[in-house]
Design an enzyme around this catalytic site. Sequence first.
Site, PDB file in Angstrom:
ATOM      1  N   LYS A  52      15.469 -14.169   0.971  1.00 41.35           N
ATOM      2  CA  LYS A  52      16.012 -15.289   1.747  1.00 41.35           C
ATOM      3  C   LYS A  52      15.067 -15.666   2.895  1.00 41.35           C
ATOM      4  CE  LYS A  52      20.524 -13.815   0.198  1.00 41.35           C
ATOM      5  NZ  LYS A  52      21.853 -13.226   0.458  1.00 41.35           N
ATOM      6  N   GLN A  96      24.852 -10.184   5.092  1.00 41.70           N
ATOM      7  CA  GLN A  96      24.528  -9.703   3.748  1.00 41.70           C
ATOM      8  C   GLN A  96      25.583  -8.709   3.275  1.00 41.70           C
ATOM      9  OE1 GLN A  96      21.978 -10.740   1.671  1.00 41.70           O
ATOM     10  NE2 GLN A  96      22.963  -9.461   0.140  1.00 41.70           N
ATOM     11  N   ASP A 119      27.131 -19.321   3.354  1.00 43.07           N
ATOM     12  CA  ASP A 119      27.463 -18.618   2.099  1.00 43.07           C
ATOM     13  C   ASP A 119      28.710 -19.215   1.438  1.00 43.07           C
ATOM     14  OD1 ASP A 119      25.621 -16.729   1.272  1.00 43.07           O
ATOM     15  OD2 ASP A 119      26.446 -15.105   2.497  1.00 43.07           O
TER      16      ASP A 119
END
Length: 293
Positions: A52, A96, A119
Site C-alpha cells: 500500500k 491493517q 477501506d
Amino acid sequence: MQLIDGKKTADDIKREIAMEVEAMVADGLRRPHLAAILVGHDGGSETYVANKVKACEVCGFTSTLIRKEDDITEDELLAEIDRLNKNPEIDGFIVQLPLPKHISEQRVIEAIDPRKDVDGFHPVNVGRMSIGLPCFLPATPSGIMELLKRYDVPTRGMRCVVLGRSNIVGKPMATLMMQKGYPGDATVTVCHSATKNLEAICAEADIVIAALGVPGFVKASMVKEGATVIDVGTTRVPDSSRKSGFRLSGDVDFENVAPKCAFISPVPGGVGPMTIVSLMRNTLLAAKGEIYK
Ligand code: BQF
C-alpha cells in the site's frame, strides 16, 4: 480462455490516478494523503502494508505508516484513530487487519470517521453501499467489479456464486453483483461452510467468485464450461524452493479449471493488485471530497 491480468490492469489504473494527482498539484491542491496503522509484525500484514505504501508512491500520494507494538491496548489504538480522524492533513486511513485478539476489530472500525474510512468497513459505508448511495466501497469487491468491467465480462442475468461470506469480501461482493446496472444485475448465490450440495450449485454458475481461503478448493468438476472464475484466495503456503519460504496459493485449482473458463483470474497477479489500487482510488475520492460533500 482469457486470463484476467490484474497486475497490468492495476498498473494502468495507477498511471491514470498519478496523472490526475499531478493535475491536482498543478492546480495548487495538495497531494492525497493516506495513513495506515500497523499493529504488530505479522508477515502477511507487513507485506500488505508495504504494498500500500509503495502504491501511494507510484500514484503520487503522501503516505504515513504508524507502527504500534502488538501489546498496544484497545484504548491506545482508539486514541490514535481519534487523532487521525481530527488531523486535517489526512484524507483517509486504514487499520491493517487482522488485529491482535485482545482488540475488538468491530470497535476499532466503528471509531473511524466514515468520511476517512477508505477501506469501506464502517457500518455507515456498508449501509450506504447496500442501498446504493455514494460510499467508500471495500477494496477487494470494488477491484473485482473493475476487472469485470474492463474485461467486458457479461454479468446481467448471469448466475453468480460467491464462495465465502466474510464482511470484507463475500457479503459486499454479493451485494455489488446483485445491484442494478453493469457490472451487476446478476442472480447471486452465497455459499459457505454450512451449504449443502455446494459442488452442484457452483457447477450451474456463470461466474464463480472464490473467497474462502482454502487453497485449491475449486476443482474442474465444480465449474461449468465457459464460466468466469475469480480467485480471491491469498493463502501463504510453505515452499522451500522460494527464498521467502512460501508462495501465495489461490482458492482455485488453476491448472485444471482454467481450460474450462471463458475468463479466469490467477493468483498471484489477479485480484490482489486490484485490491491495492481500489484503496488508492478511495483515497483520491476522499481527498477530492467526492463521497461526502
Ligand atoms: C498479488 C489480505 C487476507 C487478509 C488480510 C498483490 C496483495 C496480495 C496479492 C495485497 C490482502 C490480500 C491484503 C497480490 C492486501 C491482498 O500479486 O497477487 C497484493 O497486498 N493484498 C490486505 O491488506 O489484507 C489482507 C488477505
